[in-house]
Scaffold this motif. Structure first.
Motif, PDB file in Angstrom:
ATOM      1  N   UNK A  53      76.864 120.893 -14.094  1.00 17.90           N
ATOM      2  CA  UNK A  53      76.966 119.548 -13.518  1.00 17.90           C
ATOM      3  C   UNK A  53      78.222 118.841 -14.015  1.00 17.90           C
ATOM      4  N   UNK A  54      78.526 119.020 -15.287  1.00 14.12           N
ATOM      5  CA  UNK A  54      79.720 118.393 -15.850  1.00 14.12           C
ATOM      6  C   UNK A  54      80.974 118.960 -15.189  1.00 14.12           C
ATOM      7  N   UNK A  55      80.994 120.288 -14.972  1.00 11.40           N
ATOM      8  CA  UNK A  55      82.124 120.922 -14.286  1.00 11.40           C
ATOM      9  C   UNK A  55      82.329 120.321 -12.908  1.00 11.40           C
ATOM     10  N   UNK A  56      81.257 120.245 -12.136  1.00 15.17           N
ATOM     11  CA  UNK A  56      81.351 119.774 -10.751  1.00 15.17           C
ATOM     12  C   UNK A  56      81.797 118.316 -10.688  1.00 15.17           C
ATOM     13  N   UNK A  57      81.299 117.508 -11.621  1.00 15.82           N
ATOM     14  CA  UNK A  57      81.721 116.104 -11.670  1.00 15.82           C
ATOM     15  C   UNK A  57      83.213 116.006 -11.973  1.00 15.82           C
ATOM     16  N   UNK A  58      83.679 116.831 -12.926  1.00 15.63           N
ATOM     17  CA  UNK A  58      85.096 116.831 -13.297  1.00 15.63           C
ATOM     18  C   UNK A  58      85.971 117.255 -12.125  1.00 15.63           C
ATOM     19  N   UNK A  59      85.526 118.284 -11.401  1.00 16.72           N
ATOM     20  CA  UNK A  59      86.287 118.767 -10.237  1.00 16.72           C
ATOM     21  C   UNK A  59      86.390 117.673  -9.185  1.00 16.72           C
ATOM     22  N   UNK A  60      85.275 117.012  -8.902  1.00 14.31           N
ATOM     23  CA  UNK A  60      85.263 115.962  -7.879  1.00 14.31           C
ATOM     24  C   UNK A  60      86.192 114.806  -8.269  1.00 14.31           C
ATOM     25  N   UNK A  61      86.249 114.502  -9.570  1.00 13.12           N
ATOM     26  CA  UNK A  61      87.127 113.423 -10.025  1.00 13.12           C
ATOM     27  C   UNK A  61      88.590 113.835  -9.966  1.00 13.12           C
ATOM     28  N   UNK A  62      88.856 115.127 -10.210  1.00 14.38           N
ATOM     29  CA  UNK A  62      90.234 115.615 -10.233  1.00 14.38           C
ATOM     30  C   UNK A  62      90.849 115.612  -8.848  1.00 14.38           C
ATOM     31  N   UNK A  63      90.099 116.109  -7.867  1.00 14.82           N
ATOM     32  CA  UNK A  63      90.599 116.151  -6.488  1.00 14.82           C
ATOM     33  C   UNK A  63      89.668 115.310  -5.635  1.00 14.82           C
ATOM     34  N   UNK A  64      90.077 114.085  -5.353  1.00 15.67           N
ATOM     35  CA  UNK A  64      89.232 113.180  -4.577  1.00 15.67           C
ATOM     36  C   UNK A  64      88.996 113.758  -3.191  1.00 15.67           C
ATOM     37  N   UNK A  65      87.735 113.767  -2.784  1.00 17.41           N
ATOM     38  CA  UNK A  65      87.403 114.292  -1.457  1.00 17.41           C
ATOM     39  C   UNK A  65      87.349 115.806  -1.403  1.00 17.41           C
ATOM     40  N   UNK A  66      87.444 116.471  -2.569  1.00 15.31           N
ATOM     41  CA  UNK A  66      87.456 117.935  -2.572  1.00 15.31           C
ATOM     42  C   UNK A  66      86.111 118.492  -2.133  1.00 15.31           C
ATOM     43  N   UNK A  67      86.181 119.553  -1.329  1.00 17.56           N
ATOM     44  CA  UNK A  67      84.983 120.289  -0.952  1.00 17.56           C
ATOM     45  C   UNK A  67      84.897 121.523  -1.845  1.00 17.56           C
ATOM     46  N   UNK A  68      83.695 121.911  -2.195  1.00 21.28           N
ATOM     47  CA  UNK A  68      83.486 123.065  -3.063  1.00 21.28           C
ATOM     48  C   UNK A  68      82.582 124.059  -2.348  1.00 21.28           C
ATOM     49  N   UNK A  69      82.957 125.331  -2.425  1.00 22.13           N
ATOM     50  CA  UNK A  69      82.118 126.410  -1.898  1.00 22.13           C
ATOM     51  C   UNK A  69      81.267 126.922  -3.060  1.00 22.13           C
ATOM     52  N   UNK A  70      79.948 126.893  -2.902  1.00 26.24           N
ATOM     53  CA  UNK A  70      79.037 127.275  -3.991  1.00 26.24           C
ATOM     54  C   UNK A  70      78.585 128.714  -3.783  1.00 26.24           C
ATOM     55  N   UNK A  71      78.986 129.572  -4.718  1.00 21.62           N
ATOM     56  CA  UNK A  71      78.653 130.994  -4.630  1.00 21.62           C
ATOM     57  C   UNK A  71      77.685 131.345  -5.760  1.00 21.62           C
ATOM     58  N   UNK A  72      76.503 131.790  -5.405  1.00 24.72           N
ATOM     59  CA  UNK A  72      75.485 132.127  -6.403  1.00 24.72           C
ATOM     60  C   UNK A  72      75.506 133.642  -6.604  1.00 24.72           C
ATOM     61  N   UNK A  73      75.731 134.078  -7.857  1.00 27.42           N
ATOM     62  CA  UNK A  73      75.835 135.504  -8.162  1.00 27.42           C
ATOM     63  C   UNK A  73      74.609 135.988  -8.944  1.00 27.42           C
ATOM     64  N   UNK A  74      74.615 137.285  -9.217  1.00 29.15           N
ATOM     65  CA  UNK A  74      73.538 137.940  -9.983  1.00 29.15           C
ATOM     66  C   UNK A  74      72.185 137.733  -9.306  1.00 29.15           C
ATOM     67  N   UNK A  75      72.173 137.913  -7.993  1.00 30.96           N
ATOM     68  CA  UNK A  75      70.957 137.700  -7.215  1.00 30.96           C
ATOM     69  C   UNK A  75      70.027 138.903  -7.230  1.00 30.96           C
ATOM     70  N   UNK A  76      70.576 140.069  -7.608  1.00 35.32           N
ATOM     71  CA  UNK A  76      69.753 141.276  -7.579  1.00 35.32           C
ATOM     72  C   UNK A  76      68.644 141.195  -8.631  1.00 35.32           C
ATOM     73  N   UNK A  77      67.545 141.865  -8.346  1.00 31.89           N
ATOM     74  CA  UNK A  77      66.367 141.861  -9.234  1.00 31.89           C
ATOM     75  C   UNK A  77      66.051 143.298  -9.624  1.00 31.89           C
ATOM     76  N   UNK A  78      65.954 143.559 -10.927  1.00 31.47           N
ATOM     77  CA  UNK A  78      65.653 144.919 -11.392  1.00 31.47           C
ATOM     78  C   UNK A  78      64.168 145.220 -11.214  1.00 31.47           C
ATOM     79  N   UNK A  79      63.830 146.483 -11.216  1.00 33.50           N
ATOM     80  CA  UNK A  79      62.421 146.886 -11.080  1.00 33.50           C
ATOM     81  C   UNK A  79      61.584 146.358 -12.238  1.00 33.50           C
ATOM     82  N   UNK A  80      62.200 146.347 -13.462  1.00 33.99           N
ATOM     83  CA  UNK A  80      61.464 145.835 -14.629  1.00 33.99           C
ATOM     84  C   UNK A  80      61.104 144.362 -14.439  1.00 33.99           C
ATOM     85  N   UNK A  81      62.055 143.594 -13.949  1.00 34.11           N
ATOM     86  CA  UNK A  81      61.810 142.152 -13.704  1.00 34.11           C
ATOM     87  C   UNK A  81      60.741 141.976 -12.646  1.00 34.11           C
ATOM     88  N   UNK A  82      60.807 142.819 -11.631  1.00 33.55           N
ATOM     89  CA  UNK A  82      59.843 142.751 -10.533  1.00 33.55           C
ATOM     90  C   UNK A  82      58.427 143.017 -11.038  1.00 33.55           C
TER      91      UNK A  82
END
Length: 920
Positions: A232-261
């Motif tokens: 959240x702190x990162x995103x707030x800083x980015x928004x303040x740095x570039x006014x009106x900036x749009x951010x593409x949100x990429x969520x990684x590590x989505x795979x699930x191992x058999x053990x976790x399952x």
């Protein structure tokens, strides 16, 4: 050896887009320069120096110039290429940034460190020959170029040693790598940034990269950690740095191992779905994604598994190496979910990049158009007499009173919620505390918490921070829900204004001035909530007791961090440190301080408007003449700026030449089809010579800035020149799509008299609005009155002859049958000339077929004879079944004495009574 940027110039997907961007960027700057020069060199000559100076201050030219200059900014990442778009990859340590870059580029280019380290910014650009070099903060090459056989950038080149972390020269240098990669052929560079919040020098460098030329920001989020306080702190800083900036949100590590399952006793797909929804809903709750979006419709959110894609890529490489390419196995891998998703990522990112170019042009163009509109509004106000200045003073007084009332009401709302906020805080600690403690006991730390090189003390501190972050999230969620449903439900400044302004005369001058207030109270409710909540958490941290392990507390393991008792103890100490009274007091104080700040800014803003009005009370004929000559020139600049913006807003739209909606003296009107081929707008196409462009520009200006339910609104314009040396233009004016005009409607359908007179009533309302703005339409006729297919909307169109009352001369313009006698006789005229036309329009509406004319018109052999008849006071005769009230109104409208005619406002009142008296 230095590498020239020209050697690595790509030819690909974004080349044409960038060429367009640069061309349109230059046009915006040219229009800005011309507008300011026109104002300072020409307009100011006709005005007093004092008024000119105040005018410049009021228009805030420098703010607009700063935004336009941002389109030319060079990047701060060390590259000498200042005109190339960059994808900036940002995210917390171990969020998967390097893995994503490698899979995006289809190889192992960036070393993937298994432990956090201080690293320099790395820029990847296209080159046929693989190279690596280092550039200083100023972009100069340091040392020699290294040419590589393999494209991997060694970690030692990027990673800095402990003793170098305070060396500003080293830490601010940039690693640049030229790579032969298809994705980079699209004309875009990739910048791999260190994580924020690690080192102030690195933070500065990363933010410099984000604030570079054409930044396309991708923020990588670890799905296992989610939206932490650090994120959240990162995103707030980015928004303040570039006014009106749009951010593409990429969520990684989505795979699930058999053990976790197996451990979760859930199918992998359900776990993946929960991960994605948790991150998406949190981004929505924090205001980074619109609440109207879903994961399917949001074009700036996507989930991937780099590990799965990497596995496929390596299998494929191995097959090729062993010359055992199995087509079936390859097809199966290519069709797997995560591989297909990654291909979608590439497409989405390039589309996202296109959208950013569009947004940059549109934002700066909109700012410039706003300035040009203000100048034209001031021209009109300046060209009118003292009466209008007094009206404007009255409007200013109304706005100031409105703001004062809104300000007092808002403070009252905050104070009234004090007890409720305390009660809410008490409920949180009483009811939610046991649930939170249970949640903390079961907490699983994110992967980024523990690494092999950390001391036990550091590990414990990291774990405590995770516990605190969880509690903070729950406090935020609790207060957010309260704000949303109860506490600030009535704290909507714009809605309060809408209620309070019902009795205020809604003239365009008033609308322009009202923006002064809205600009002051520019922070949205969502931003206000987030700021307050951020303030709360900051204060919570201030009151936290230093974490120490309780003496004598026995844990079940030698390392206590996983012990539920230890987690619970840390949570209890944190909760005990939060004083609910202080928490609520701080929140209320912040809200009041914010309101006070906005109130002061408003008063500062409106003071300059008051000074302009006071200094604009006098006008000489010389000033009036100068303003009249400058008005169309600024209007043309306004139209040219709108043309630049419309290229982007209506890209993919096309005129349906088979969808002809009508024609007139100026040109033809067609349907406009959107990108999907569906009718979306109407366009009037006019072929014009150079001198006539000024008149068209004036029409475009008036019909784009005037907003009223009964006026057709122009939303865009396109100008086309068949040959550069020709002085002929094709102008396409984009506007709302309506069904047909009232004249053709009557000829096609026999409408009830009440419905026809309702059209007249809506037309009178349009005139009332125009006249309150000191504008005269001058071509009011039923052919210029458009109706919707369901007949519920009636809008006056064609603003080609609209004039400010301060600019009107004795020129004969308009449609002969509708012309007031004073125009025909070449006398001076005012808004009452439109009321005369309204009376004629009402006669035709009552007649109802559009096939019958007044007797004096039917017997006249020429236009000249019709004009003569009007000048000689010939008028339509009363029709059968016409009520006394309607006939009296018509006769008063077409009175030969202009001052005896009713105002448009009086005509509205009379027509409303007549329509109400008729049976539905």
């Amino acid at each position: 050896m230095a590498i020239s940027q020209a050697e690595a110039q790509p030819i690909g997907f974004l080349d044409q887009e960038l060429a367009e961007f640069r061309s349109n960027r230059d046009l915006i700057k040219e229009h800005l320069d011309t507008t300011q020069r026109l104002l300072t060199e020409s307009f100011s000559k006709a005005l007093s120096p004092e008024f000119s100076e105040k005018l410049q201050e009021s228009l805030k030219f420098e703010d607009v110039r700063q935004k336009v200059n941002q389109l030319y900014r060079g990047n701060q990442t060390g590259s000498s290429d200042s005109s190339k778009p960059c994808i900036i990859i940002v995210g917390q340590t171990k969020s998967g940034k390097s893995s994503f870059i490698n899979e995006l580029l289809g190889g192992t280019f960036v070393a993937q460190s298994q432990s956090p380290c201080t690293a320099r910014v790395t820029r990847l650009t296209y080159s046929d020959r693989i190279y690596v070099l280092v550039r200083s903060k100023t972009g100069e090459q340091i040392g020699d170029v290294q040419y590589l056989e393999k494209p991997t950038i060694e970690e030692d080149l990027v990673k800095l040693k402990d003793e170098d972390r305070e060396n500003d020269e080293l830490i601010s240098s940039t690693v640049e790598a030229g790579i032969k990669c298809e994705f980079l052929r699209h004309g875009i560079d990739i910048i791999d940034s260190p994580g924020l919040n690690e080192n102030s020098s690195l933070d500065s460098l990363t933010l410099g990269a984000i604030d570079s030329f054409l930044p396309i920001i991708i923020y990588v989020i670890d799905s296992n950690s989610g939206i932490t306080i650090a994120v959240q702190k990162d995103l707030t800083t980015i928004k303040k740095t570039v006014l009106g900036a749009e951010v593409f949100y990429l969520v990684t590590k989505m795979d699930v191992s058999k053990d976790t399952e197996q451990e979760a006793n859930q199918p992998a797909q359900e776990i993946e779905e929960e991960k994605a929804e948790r991150v998406f809903s949190k981004l929505q709750r924090l205001g980074y994604i619109s609440p109207n979006e879903t994961r399917d419709t949001c074009n700036k959110f996507l989930c991937v598994s780099c590990w799965k894609v990497r596995g496929f890529r390596r299998k494929k490489e191995l097959m090729i190496k062993k010359n055992k390419l199995d087509p079936e196995a390859l097809k199966e891998m290519e069709n797997s979910k995560w591989v297909r998703r990654f291909e979608e990522v590439k497409t989405r990112i390039l589309k996202f990049a296109q959208d950013q170019f569009r947004n940059l042009i549109v934002r700066s163009g909109d700012e410039l158009m706003h300035i040009q509109s203000e100048i034209l509004t001031l021209f009109m106000d300046r060209a009118t007499n003292i009466k209008e200045s007094n009206l404007r003073k009255e409007a200013l007084y109304q706005i100031k009173s409105l703001e004062q009332e809104t300000y007092q009401q808002s403070k009252s709302i905050v104070e009234k919620n004090r007890d409720e906020l305390l009660r809410q805080a008490g409920l949180f600690f009483a009811e939610r505390k046991p649930l939170i403690l249970d949640e903390v006991r079961a907490l699983k730390y994110s992967e980024s918490v523990i690494s092999a090189d950390m001391s036990q003390k550091d590990i414990e501190k990291k774990c405590v921070d995770e516990i605190h972050a969880l509690i903070n999230d729950r406090i935020i969620a609790s207060f957010f829900d309260f704000f949303k449903n109860h506490g600030l439900k009535g704290f909507d400044l714009k809605n309060l204004m809408a209620e309070l302004e019902k009795d205020v005369n809604p003239t365009p001058a008033y609308q322009v001035l009202k923006k002064t207030m809205l600009m002051s109270y520019s922070v949205s409710l969502e931003e206000l909530k987030l700021s307050c909540l951020g303030f709360i958490i900051f204060k919570i941290k201030f009151f936290v007791i230093k974490i120490v392990t309780k003496p004598g507390l026995v844990f079940s393991t030698s390392t206590p961090i996983q012990d539920p008792k230890w987690k619970k103890y840390q949570a209890e100490k944190y909760l005990e440190a939060i004083n609910k009274n202080i928490l609520v007091e701080r929140l209320i104080t912040w809200l009041k301080e914010w309101l006070e700040k906005q109130h002061r800014e408003f008063l500062d803003n409106i003071a300059s408007s008051e000074q302009l009005v006071e200094s604009g009370m006098k006008l000489t004929e010389e000033e009036r003449s100068e303003i009249k000559s400058l008005f169309p020139r600024v209007a043309r600049l306004h139209m040219l700026t709108m043309d630049v913006i419309s290229k982007y807003k209506y890209r993919g739209f096309r005129i349906d030449t088979e969808g002809n909606l009508g024609s007139g003296a100026q040109g033809e009107v067609f349907r406009v089809l959107n990108e999907s081929g569906e009718p979306a707008l109407a366009a009037k196409r006019i072929v014009s010579d150079e001198p006539s462009l000024d008149d068209i520009a004036t029409e475009v200006y008036h019909s784009s800035v005037l907003e009223h339910d009964n006026l057709v609104h122009v939303v865009g314009v396109r100008l086309h020149k068949s040959k550069p040396d020709e002085k002929r233009w094709t102008v396409e004016i984009y506007m709302e799509l309506m069904c047909c005009d009232a004249w053709n409607l009557m000829q096609r359908h026999r409408l009830p008299v009440r419905q026809r007179l309702k059209i007249g009533l809506e037309l009178a309302k349009a005139l009332q609005f125009l006249h309150s703005s000191e504008l005269i339409h001058r071509d009011l006729k039923l052919a210029n009155v458009l109706v919707s297919e369901d007949l519920r909307q009636v809008k006056l169109s064609d603003f080609g002859l609209v004039k400010s009352t301060g600019f009107v001369n004795r020129t004969l313009v308009g449609t002969p049958i509708y012309l007031a006698p004073e125009l025909v006789r070449g006398e001076s005229y005012h808004t009452s000339a439109d009321v005369f036309s309204l009376g004629i329009a009402l006669w035709y509406l009552f007649e109802g077929t559009g096939k019958r004319h007044p007797e004096y018109v039917e017997i006249m052999p020429s236009v000249g004879a019709i004009l003569l008849a009007s000048a000689l006071d010939c008028r339509p005769t009363r029709l059968p079944n016409m009520s006394d009230q309607l006939w009296d109104l018509m006769e008063s409208c077409w009175s030969g004495t202009p001052d005896s005619r009713p105002t448009a406002e009086e005509a509205v009142e009379s027509l409303q009574k007549i329509v109400d008296s008729l049976e539905s």
